[in-house]
Design an enzyme around this catalytic site. Structure first.
Site, PDB file in Angstrom:
ATOM      1  N   ILE A   1       0.870  -1.182   0.000  1.00  0.00           N
ATOM      2  CA  ILE A   1       0.000   0.000   0.000  1.00  0.00           C
ATOM      3  C   ILE A   1       0.905   1.229   0.000  1.00  0.00           C
ATOM      4  CG2 ILE A   1      -1.704   1.325   1.321  1.00  0.00           C
ATOM      5  CD1 ILE A   1      -2.632  -1.317   2.558  1.00  0.00           C
TER       6      ILE A   1
ATOM      7  N   VAL B   1       1.666   9.225   4.071  1.00  0.00           N
ATOM      8  CA  VAL B   1       2.541  10.396   4.066  1.00  0.00           C
ATOM      9  C   VAL B   1       3.068  10.697   2.666  1.00  0.00           C
ATOM     10  CG1 VAL B   1       3.205  10.217   6.487  1.00  0.00           C
ATOM     11  CG2 VAL B   1       4.565   9.044   4.767  1.00  0.00           C
TER      12      VAL B   1
ATOM     13  N   GLU C   1       2.583  14.097   0.679  1.00  0.00           N
ATOM     14  CA  GLU C   1       3.769  14.714   0.099  1.00  0.00           C
ATOM     15  C   GLU C   1       3.562  15.016  -1.382  1.00  0.00           C
ATOM     16  OE1 GLU C   1       7.530  16.301  -0.593  1.00  0.00           O
ATOM     17  OE2 GLU C   1       6.555  15.944   1.341  1.00  0.00           O
TER      18      GLU C   1
END
Length: 144
Positions: free
Chosen positions: A55, A59, A63
Site C-alpha cells: 500500500i 505520508v 507529500e
C-alpha cells in the site's frame, strides 16, 4: 499549462526516490493545479509497506499533494531557483481508500489563502474518479 517531469524538476528540488509527481497541469497560475503519478509495483517503499499487501504510505500521498502545490506556486515566482518551499503543517488529513501498486493517482490542489510567504492549500487525491485521500497543508517560501 502542462508541465512534464523535466520542467517540474526546474521548479522544485525533489528528486528520485522522493519526487512523487510525474506531470502537472497548472489550471490557475499560483492557485490551482492537478498532477499525477503512476505508482509502479517496483516502488522502493512497497518492500516494507507492507510485505505481501503493498500500500502506498499516506505520508507519500500527502507529500505528492504538497509537491503539486509547490509546482503551482514556484511557477509564478520570478526567481524560483533562489527560493525553497518548506512544508509547515498538515491538517484534516483523511485516507479513504488504499492506493495499491499500478494505481495512477491524480492530485488536485487549490489555494485556500496566502499570508506573506505562507501558502495554505487544500488537496485531494483521486483514483478512477474516487477520492482516496484529502488534506489541508501549509508551506513557506523562503530564500535558499
Amino acid at each position: 499549462m502542462n508541465l512534464d517531469l523535466e520542467k517540474i524538476k526546474t521548479l522544485i528540488p525533489h528528486r528520485k526516490p522522493f519526487l512523487f509527481i510525474d506531470e502537472c497541469n497548472i489550471l490557475i497560475e499560483g492557485k490551482k493545479g492537478i498532477s499525477s503519478r503512476l505508482f509502479s509495483e517496483n516502488e522502493y517503499f512497497f518492500e516494507g509497506h507492507f510485505p505481501g499487501k503493498p500500500i502506498v504510505p499516506g505520508v507519500i500521498i500527502v507529500e505528492a499533494m504538497a509537491q503539486t502545490a509547490g509546482v503551482v506556486v514556484s511557477n509564478t515566482l520570478q526567481v524560483h531557483k533562489d527560493k525553497s518551499v518548506l512544508f509547515m503543517s498538515v491538517h484534516k488529513a483523511k485516507f479513504r481508500k488504499p492506493v495499491l501498486p499500478n494505481h495512477k493517482i491524480y492530485f488536485e490542489v487549490e489555494l485556500i489563502n496566502k499570508v506573506k510567504d505562507v501558502y495554505k492549500f487544500r488537496g485531494v487525491a483521486n483514483y478512477n474518479n474516487s477520492k482516496v485521500a484529502e488534506a489541508e497543508f501549509s508551506a513557506m517560501i523562503n530564500n535558499k
